[in-house]
Structure formats: C-alpha cells, structure tokens
Scaffold this motif. Structure first.
Motif, PDB file in Angstrom:
ATOM      1  N   VAL A 102     -99.236  39.828 -58.122  1.00 31.38           N
ATOM      2  CA  VAL A 102     -99.124  38.403 -58.412  1.00 31.38           C
ATOM      3  C   VAL A 102     -97.702  38.060 -58.820  1.00 31.38           C
ATOM      4  O   VAL A 102     -97.076  38.755 -59.620  1.00 31.38           O
ATOM      5  N   GLY A 103     -97.173  37.026 -58.203  1.00 35.41           N
ATOM      6  CA  GLY A 103     -95.858  36.499 -58.535  1.00 35.41           C
ATOM      7  C   GLY A 103     -95.982  35.048 -58.917  1.00 35.41           C
ATOM      8  O   GLY A 103     -97.041  34.429 -58.752  1.00 35.41           O
ATOM      9  N   ILE A 104     -94.897  34.488 -59.431  1.00 41.50           N
ATOM     10  CA  ILE A 104     -94.919  33.072 -59.809  1.00 41.50           C
ATOM     11  C   ILE A 104     -93.622  32.419 -59.378  1.00 41.50           C
ATOM     12  O   ILE A 104     -92.555  33.048 -59.382  1.00 41.50           O
ATOM     13  N   GLN A 105     -93.706  31.176 -58.963  1.00 40.45           N
ATOM     14  CA  GLN A 105     -92.553  30.469 -58.411  1.00 40.45           C
ATOM     15  C   GLN A 105     -91.916  29.578 -59.478  1.00 40.45           C
ATOM     16  O   GLN A 105     -92.545  28.651 -59.987  1.00 40.45           O
ATOM     17  N   LEU A 106     -90.663  29.874 -59.794  1.00 40.70           N
ATOM     18  CA  LEU A 106     -89.915  29.111 -60.791  1.00 40.70           C
ATOM     19  C   LEU A 106     -89.242  27.923 -60.127  1.00 40.70           C
ATOM     20  O   LEU A 106     -88.635  28.052 -59.063  1.00 40.70           O
ATOM     21  N   ASN A 107     -89.305  26.763 -60.792  1.00 44.29           N
ATOM     22  CA  ASN A 107     -88.783  25.571 -60.122  1.00 44.29           C
ATOM     23  C   ASN A 107     -88.296  24.516 -61.107  1.00 44.29           C
ATOM     24  O   ASN A 107     -88.796  24.399 -62.228  1.00 44.29           O
ATOM     25  N   HIS A 108     -87.300  23.780 -60.647  1.00 41.45           N
ATOM     26  CA  HIS A 108     -86.821  22.549 -61.286  1.00 41.45           C
ATOM     27  C   HIS A 108     -86.826  21.492 -60.198  1.00 41.45           C
ATOM     28  O   HIS A 108     -86.226  21.670 -59.141  1.00 41.45           O
ATOM     29  N   GLY A 163     -96.957  39.622 -67.272  1.00 43.91           N
ATOM     30  CA  GLY A 163     -97.565  40.587 -66.367  1.00 43.91           C
ATOM     31  C   GLY A 163     -97.371  40.339 -64.895  1.00 43.91           C
ATOM     32  O   GLY A 163     -97.968  41.032 -64.061  1.00 43.91           O
ATOM     33  N   PHE A 164     -96.528  39.398 -64.548  1.00 46.93           N
ATOM     34  CA  PHE A 164     -96.297  39.122 -63.133  1.00 46.93           C
ATOM     35  C   PHE A 164     -95.448  40.226 -62.509  1.00 46.93           C
ATOM     36  O   PHE A 164     -94.526  40.763 -63.129  1.00 46.93           O
ATOM     37  N   ASP A 165     -95.769  40.545 -61.246  1.00 42.27           N
ATOM     38  CA  ASP A 165     -95.100  41.634 -60.538  1.00 42.27           C
ATOM     39  C   ASP A 165     -93.812  41.194 -59.859  1.00 42.27           C
ATOM     40  O   ASP A 165     -92.977  42.032 -59.503  1.00 42.27           O
ATOM     41  N   LEU A 166     -93.663  39.892 -59.665  1.00 47.26           N
ATOM     42  CA  LEU A 166     -92.530  39.345 -58.904  1.00 47.26           C
ATOM     43  C   LEU A 166     -92.254  37.941 -59.413  1.00 47.26           C
ATOM     44  O   LEU A 166     -93.180  37.242 -59.850  1.00 47.26           O
ATOM     45  N   VAL A 167     -91.002  37.533 -59.353  1.00 48.99           N
ATOM     46  CA  VAL A 167     -90.670  36.133 -59.613  1.00 48.99           C
ATOM     47  C   VAL A 167     -90.016  35.557 -58.366  1.00 48.99           C
ATOM     48  O   VAL A 167     -89.242  36.232 -57.686  1.00 48.99           O
ATOM     49  N   GLU A 168     -90.377  34.328 -58.080  1.00 49.16           N
ATOM     50  CA  GLU A 168     -89.791  33.642 -56.925  1.00 49.16           C
ATOM     51  C   GLU A 168     -88.994  32.438 -57.404  1.00 49.16           C
ATOM     52  O   GLU A 168     -89.452  31.676 -58.264  1.00 49.16           O
ATOM     53  N   ILE A 169     -87.830  32.267 -56.825  1.00 47.41           N
ATOM     54  CA  ILE A 169     -86.974  31.110 -57.105  1.00 47.41           C
ATOM     55  C   ILE A 169     -87.136  30.129 -55.950  1.00 47.41           C
ATOM     56  O   ILE A 169     -86.934  30.490 -54.784  1.00 47.41           O
ATOM     57  N   HIS A 170     -87.521  28.915 -56.271  1.00 47.18           N
ATOM     58  CA  HIS A 170     -87.713  27.898 -55.231  1.00 47.18           C
ATOM     59  C   HIS A 170     -86.377  27.235 -54.931  1.00 47.18           C
ATOM     60  O   HIS A 170     -85.831  26.503 -55.751  1.00 47.18           O
ATOM     61  N   ALA A 171     -85.875  27.485 -53.712  1.00 52.19           N
ATOM     62  CA  ALA A 171     -84.592  26.910 -53.297  1.00 52.19           C
ATOM     63  C   ALA A 171     -84.751  26.043 -52.052  1.00 52.19           C
ATOM     64  O   ALA A 171     -83.798  25.849 -51.296  1.00 52.19           O
ATOM     65  N   GLY A 172     -85.946  25.509 -51.845  1.00 49.82           N
ATOM     66  CA  GLY A 172     -86.187  24.672 -50.665  1.00 49.82           C
ATOM     67  C   GLY A 172     -86.901  23.389 -51.004  1.00 49.82           C
ATOM     68  O   GLY A 172     -87.036  22.998 -52.172  1.00 49.82           O
ATOM     69  N   HIS A 173     -87.334  22.696 -49.952  1.00 51.54           N
ATOM     70  CA  HIS A 173     -88.271  21.565 -50.063  1.00 51.54           C
ATOM     71  C   HIS A 173     -87.769  20.412 -50.929  1.00 51.54           C
ATOM     72  O   HIS A 173     -88.552  19.748 -51.605  1.00 51.54           O
ATOM     73  N   SER A 174     -86.491  20.166 -50.945  1.00 48.51           N
ATOM     74  CA  SER A 174     -85.919  19.011 -51.654  1.00 48.51           C
ATOM     75  C   SER A 174     -86.040  19.091 -53.164  1.00 48.51           C
ATOM     76  O   SER A 174     -85.980  18.070 -53.855  1.00 48.51           O
ATOM     77  N   TYR A 175     -86.195  20.290 -53.717  1.00 48.54           N
ATOM     78  CA  TYR A 175     -86.123  20.456 -55.161  1.00 48.54           C
ATOM     79  C   TYR A 175     -84.676  20.749 -55.557  1.00 48.54           C
ATOM     80  O   TYR A 175     -83.779  20.756 -54.717  1.00 48.54           O
ATOM     81  N   LEU A 176     -84.423  20.985 -56.838  1.00 47.10           N
ATOM     82  CA  LEU A 176     -83.053  20.954 -57.348  1.00 47.10           C
ATOM     83  C   LEU A 176     -82.106  21.903 -56.613  1.00 47.10           C
ATOM     84  O   LEU A 176     -81.012  21.489 -56.196  1.00 47.10           O
ATOM     85  N   ILE A 177     -82.474  23.166 -56.462  1.00 40.85           N
ATOM     86  CA  ILE A 177     -81.555  24.098 -55.803  1.00 40.85           C
ATOM     87  C   ILE A 177     -81.313  23.662 -54.365  1.00 40.85           C
ATOM     88  O   ILE A 177     -80.189  23.713 -53.857  1.00 40.85           O
ATOM     89  N   SER A 178     -82.371  23.209 -53.710  1.00 39.10           N
ATOM     90  CA  SER A 178     -82.249  22.676 -52.345  1.00 39.10           C
ATOM     91  C   SER A 178     -81.290  21.492 -52.305  1.00 39.10           C
ATOM     92  O   SER A 178     -80.526  21.311 -51.340  1.00 39.10           O
ATOM     93  N   GLN A 179     -81.303  20.692 -53.351  1.00 39.64           N
ATOM     94  CA  GLN A 179     -80.424  19.522 -53.397  1.00 39.64           C
ATOM     95  C   GLN A 179     -78.949  19.914 -53.481  1.00 39.64           C
ATOM     96  O   GLN A 179     -78.081  19.150 -53.067  1.00 39.64           O
ATOM     97  N   PHE A 180     -78.677  21.086 -54.017  1.00 39.06           N
ATOM     98  CA  PHE A 180     -77.304  21.608 -54.007  1.00 39.06           C
ATOM     99  C   PHE A 180     -76.963  22.236 -52.668  1.00 39.06           C
ATOM    100  O   PHE A 180     -75.848  22.066 -52.154  1.00 39.06           O
ATOM    101  N   LEU A 181     -77.908  22.950 -52.069  1.00 39.68           N
ATOM    102  CA  LEU A 181     -77.641  23.643 -50.810  1.00 39.68           C
ATOM    103  C   LEU A 181     -77.480  22.683 -49.641  1.00 39.68           C
ATOM    104  O   LEU A 181     -76.706  22.946 -48.716  1.00 39.68           O
ATOM    105  N   SER A 182     -78.196  21.563 -49.659  1.00 43.09           N
ATOM    106  CA  SER A 182     -78.220  20.665 -48.509  1.00 43.09           C
ATOM    107  C   SER A 182     -77.060  19.681 -48.524  1.00 43.09           C
ATOM    108  O   SER A 182     -76.852  18.968 -49.515  1.00 43.09           O
ATOM    109  N   PRO A 183     -76.312  19.584 -47.415  1.00 46.66           N
ATOM    110  CA  PRO A 183     -75.229  18.589 -47.344  1.00 46.66           C
ATOM    111  C   PRO A 183     -75.744  17.159 -47.394  1.00 46.66           C
ATOM    112  O   PRO A 183     -74.973  16.236 -47.679  1.00 46.66           O
ATOM    113  N   LEU A 184     -77.042  16.962 -47.148  1.00 45.51           N
ATOM    114  CA  LEU A 184     -77.616  15.616 -47.206  1.00 45.51           C
ATOM    115  C   LEU A 184     -77.706  15.086 -48.632  1.00 45.51           C
ATOM    116  O   LEU A 184     -77.731  13.874 -48.844  1.00 45.51           O
ATOM    117  N   MET A 185     -77.756  15.997 -49.610  1.00 48.88           N
ATOM    118  CA  MET A 185     -77.972  15.568 -50.987  1.00 48.88           C
ATOM    119  C   MET A 185     -76.869  16.026 -51.937  1.00 48.88           C
ATOM    120  O   MET A 185     -76.968  15.805 -53.143  1.00 48.88           O
TER     121      MET A 185
END
Length: 666
Positions: A102-108, A163-185
C-alpha cells in the motif's frame, strides 16, 4: 488452480517492496473521508475490498500535505498532522493482512483548490487559473515554495510511520507541481520558471525532501501527466526532457495524461480503447530504464497481460475498473473473465458524484462500492417467490439479487433478448463499452439456479399470478419523450420525411456513409442522447446543429464527458443553439424560435432527442390486482422516472433487499 495471464501475475520488487502481482489500484478521490480529513470506517472497508480482491499495490487517493491551502476537496484526506497517523495505520494494516502493498499519494492542489472550501485565495506558480473560469491564484514566493516542499517531506515521514510501503508524489493533473511543470500555467521569470530545468526545480525540491524523509529503502513513485494533450502544453517529448532533472531518486513512474482542460484523457472517455496510453509508459521506461505503470481504460485482462509481456510497462494501473469490481484480480487470475463486472466508463457515480458534486463515490454497475457482495451471506429464511417484469439493467439486477439471497425468481421480458435500452445504445460506436454491463448481468443470471428468465413474453396479471408471487417488481423502463409539437408525430417514422429518433439512428447505423461532408444534421435536444447523435455524425464531416431549449448543452454531464463533448463540438464546428425552442417539425426542416427571432433549420437528417419518459404500462394493473392481498409490489428504475442506469441498478439491489428484510424474509 489455474493461473491465467502469467505476465500479469508475476511479483516485482522495488527497493524493499515486493509486490505480488503487476496490478496497481490507482489513487482516485472517493469523498469517503470525514469532513476533518480523517479516514472513515467506510473508507477503510472500501480499500479492504480491493485488497481482498487481490490487488498487488494499492495507491491511496491523494492526501493533503498543506491544509487548508493545498486542499482540493470538501472531504479530502489529510496528513498535515500526527493525529491522522492512527487511522492511516489501520488502513495499511488491513491491506497488508490481505497481502497487498500500500502506498499513498501526497498532493498540494495549488490553483485547483477553491476558496469556497479553503477560505483563502488559491496559490500557484503564477496567477493563471488551472482551468477556464477558475479562480485567479496568488503567485507563491520562494520562501513559501521551500516551506511547501518541506510539508511534503514531513507528510512522507508520517506515511512511512503509518506503515505505507511507498509514497507517491502527484506531479500531474493540474495540481501544484503540475502547475510549475506546465508552460501553460507557469510564466515565472525567476529560477522556478522559464526553462525546462527551472520549471522542474520545484518538483526536484519536493523529491529531495521526500527522499530525505523516507530514507534509502522506501520507494518513491512520481505521477505525471506525460502528455498534457492541450495545445501549448507539455508533450511526451517535453516530459522526457524535464524528467532528466527528476529521475534519479524516482523508483516508479505513474504515467497518466491530461490537465483540467483535457480531463477526458485523464479520466478516460468511454470511446478510448483499452490501454491506449501504454505508449507513454513505454517511452518513459525505455529512456530511464525504470519501472512504469500503464493505464487508460484497461478492462480486459488479456490486454493488460500483453502490455506487460511486450515491455510497454511493468505495472497495470486500474482505477474505475476496481470500483466496478473489487475482485477483478482474482477473477482474472483464477476464474472466468465473464464474471468480471467491467467498468463501462460512464463516469457518472465516480467523476460525476465527486467533481463539483461533493458526494461520495458510487458506481453505475456496482451498487455497493464499500461492502460489495456481503448481502449474499444473509439468505431468506422462508420460501419467497419473486416476479420481475422487464429485463433491462434494473430488472436484471433486481432478479439476480433476489435469486442470490435464495428467492425463487421469474423474470418476464417481452423482447427476445434481455438487456433493454443499454443494449441498443451500445451499438453506437462510441458507446460500445455500455454493452459490457448487460452481458455481465446475463452471464451472472445464467449461473443462478433460482432464476428463470422467460423472454418473448408480454407480462399480464394472469401470468404473474401463475407464479404465486410474494413480491412483484415492475421494471419496464422508459420510452422516448415526444411532446405535442406541430408536425412531430406526422413526420417521425414517415418514409417521406427525414425526421428520426435515436432508435431509428441505431437501427440504421450500418447504412450511414463514412463521409457525410456537406450533409446537414439537425438535432433537437442537447442532453446525453442528442450529444450521442452529434458525436456520431460530426466526425463524419456532417454540418451539425444542436437545438436546446435550456441555456447550456450537456446539462448534468460529468466533467470528463462534458469536456469530451465540447472538444468534439469545437473540433467539428458544431452550431450550438441554446435558449431555442422547437416550434414546428417539417419533413426536411425544423422551425425554431430564440428570443423574438424565428429561423428554419434545414436538414438531410433531423433527430428529435428530447429525452425519455417512464413506461409503466402494467404498473397500475399490478397495483390494483394485488391490492389487499399479501403480495408486495415495487416499481423501480426508469418505469418510475426516466433517469440513469445507476439509479435503476441501485434500486434493483438495495430497494429489493430492504423490502425482503421489511417483509421478514431475511
């Protein structure tokens, strides 16, 4: 026991985590959390169902690292305080007991947050909204960026502690990290904007903080919009370039697609083929030689196995497919694939409920996403005869449910085949997935000894009485709504006119030319059915006009379907006439009125799609016939009020069970 699809059910190890198979449950918002962001009992049960069903790795839905600034939902999970660890620990413990990692996705959420929920202005890379009509965000300072990156790190440490086995960083789908990566935002001119390396810098900060927090043994996954599929946005090639600055500490790439404005490619539209995104996973895998997750409407285990076998990806991501059937994995590996209740990609109970609706996740084909098939454990305690009138999806669900708890059930269907309207609609090329549900219901019904389906039989009270029912369920569905508009009834189904219904279109699907350039198609009604007609004719080159009395076309559609339909209408220059009333139907034209203006719309094909109305021809007779007798009668589905599959199927399961309980049969 047989082991189907050997590639799909091989273990895989990443750092200190060994996953028992290649199936990953995608992180999908559920709105099952408490209003304070804590995991509820229902929430834990929901994930436990999927763990019990054999999923190798469960990625828990995105969890807020900075509250309230980074929150993206009214009931989003939180991990910004130690108080959330105990319930998260319980979740991880429950999943582990069934053999799932089980992993969990961290997001802003960034600019995708809403001030109405957070009480503050959204923040982002720049002051550019994350979607058309969205709130204008405030540009984050450098100090704030470092602070948010540290929030990710602290959140990751809490996740490992839980107790999570993995952590995931959400860098897509128009969330904060995606907003830095995308030239549109991102139009910044400092070290966090401009060049590819600069736009990747904030994501790099987050990855470094997470790695520092979790240490060298815990794997990190990065979820990406590999192709944003929006003009001016990042392409696959752009993604491969910015990943050069991020890949060294990433162990797994979760290769998604799309932004808010292309959400139909993020939450796949129903016409997109199984595994259509796997080329994205392969491109990332080939370049960085690291494991990837492929996803994209994957419903068929054979296609999933082939993706792994040919090396496109190392894992298969299932999202809505596991909402529809939490036992997808065990059925694929050991059972009959026909037993899988496939997602039909309707996006009604999942996307429609959550995005904009703030309602808990539901499913059109799975009436209980939390407790699944526990109802089967409580059988009837005395003989019970049930007669179901109508073999559409609501009637079939009612019949199967009653039989599964031990009732003797007879279903009467006037047509030669069961399945109802869903079978007809599934003949439209873009709606073929819809046919998977009635096929599943028929297969499920065929295995039930207590269920007898009688087709080619018009139900009458006399026939119903022959089965000495304790419960009669009317599920006779709906028919097209045809109001008394001048000329409509005279021209519909008239061989000398060009006016048709959706049923006429379906019956003639094989006769329409592939190239309809120059032909005029007019559609009255801009709801789901009218848009189905548009979606069929517009790509063939026809000049399509949609006439809608309301102020919006596609009212009530979920975000993914709405975006998909708008894309189709814009691409093919469909004329949209809103606030427009149909006043008269001629053989080859519609007369309409908007405001004080009247206009005649000529056509080669004219379709009247004004919705559906309840069809309950025998319901009054049933009520009268059994009035005063020890027989319960129910009216369910579209025969009550024309709605959607989800409503009829829910009634077919839960209203039937509650009625049996109330009558003392269970």
């Amino acid at each position: 026991m047989k082991n189907n699809y050997p590639h799909l059910f091989q273990p895989y190890t990443i750092r200190n985590m060994t996953v028992k198979n290649r199936i990953v449950m995608m992180p999908m918002g559920s709105d099952l959390a408490g209003h304070n962001g804590q995991m509820s009992d229902e929430h834990i049960k929901y994930y436990e169902q999927r763990a019990r069903g054999g999923v190798g790795l469960i990625l828990v839905e995105n969890i807020c690292v900075t509250f309230p600034q980074g929150s993206n939902g009214a009931t989003q999970l939180r991990i910004d305080h130690d108080c959330y660890i105990p319930r998260l620990y319980t979740l991880a413990e429950v999943c582990h007991r069934h053999g799932s990692c089980v992993g969990i996705q961290l997001n802003h959420a960034g600019a995708s947050a809403m001030s109405s929920r957070t009480g503050m202005q959204p923040v982002s890379a720049s002051n550019i909204p994350s979607k058309e009509g969205g709130e204008i965000p405030r540009k984050l300072t450098k100090v704030e960026l470092f602070s948010i990156a540290q929030d990710y790190g602290v959140a990751a440490q809490r996740a490992v502690n839980a107790g999570f086995d993995l952590v995931e960083i959400h860098a897509g789908h128009s969330y904060l990290i995606s907003q830095f990566l995308s030239p549109l935002m991102n139009d910044r001119t400092d070290e966090f904007g401009g060049s590819v390396e600069n736009r990747a810098r904030f994501c790099r900060l987050v990855i470094d903080e997470v790695r520092k927090a979790v240490g060298p043994k815990v794997p990190i996954s990065l979820r990406l919009s590999v192709d944003e599929l929006v003009e001016g946005g990042n392409t696959l090639e752009d993604c491969l370039e910015y990943l050069e600055y991020l890949s060294d500490e990433v162990d797994l790439f979760n290769t998604s697609a799309g932004l808010n404005q292309s959400i139909q490619y993020q939450i796949d539209a129903n016409y997109l083929k199984d595994g259509w995104r796997s080329y994205m996973a392969k491109a990332v895998r080939d370049k960085f030689n690291k494991p990837t997750i492929a996803m994209g409407n994957i419903r068929d285990p054979k296609i999933a196995d082939d993706i792994i076998a040919r090396g496109d990806a190392d894992f298969i991501g299932l999202g809505r497919g596991l909402i529809a059937d939490p036992d997808w994995c065990v059925k694929a590996r050991y059972g009959d694939v026909s037993d899988i209740r496939k997602c039909i990609s309707c996006n009604i109970g999942c996307v429609g409920n959550r995005i904009g609706g703030n309602k808990p996740i539901r499913c059109s084909v799975n009436p209980d996403v939390v407790y699944g098939e526990q109802y089967k454990k409580t059988k009837v305690t005395k003989p019970c005869s049930v007669v179901v009138v109508g073999g559409g999806t609501a009637g079939l669900e009612a019949a199967c449910t009653a039989a599964e708890v031990g009732c003797n059930v007879t279903l009467l269907e006037k047509e030669a085949e069961v399945g109802g309207l869903s079978v007809q609609i599934s003949k439209i090329p873009a709606k073929t997935r819809l046919g998977d549900f009635p096929r599943y219901l028929k297969h499920r019904a065929s295995k039930l000894d207590h269920l007898n389906i009688v087709t080619d039989t018009e139900a009458t009270v006399e026939k119903i009485r022959c089965y000495k029912p304790d419960l009669v369920i009317n599920a006779t569905g709906s028919v097209p709504l045809l109001p008394p508009i001048e000329g409509l009834h005279e021209n519909l189904n008239n061989p000398n006119a060009k006016v048709y219904s959706i049923k006429d279109m379906i019956e003639n699907l094989g006769h329409y030319p592939e190239d309809l350039t120059g032909k005029k198609v007019a559609v009255v009604g801009g709801g789901a059915v009218g848009l189905d007609v548009m979606e069929f004719f517009a790509p063939r080159g026809a000049e399509v006009t949609i006439i809608e009395m309301m102020g919006v076309i596609g009212n009530g559609l979920d975000a993914s379907t709405s975006s998909s339909m708008n894309e189709c209408m814009n691409k093919h220059h469909v004329r949209k006439m809103v606030h427009t009333a149909l006043t008269k139907v001629n053989a080859d034209s519609f007369e309409v009125k908007y405001g004080e203006t009247e206009e005649t719309i000529p056509f080669d094909y004219g379709f009247v799609c004004l919705g559906m109305k309840a069809y309950a021809s025998i319901w009054d007779e049933i009520q009268q016939a059994f009035d005063g007798e020890d027989v319960e009668v129910l009216n369910i589905g579209d025969s009550v009020r024309a709605r959607r599959i989800i409503d009829g199927v829910d009634a077919g399961r839960h209203l039937v069970l509650s009625t049996l309980d109330r009558l003392g049969f269970r």
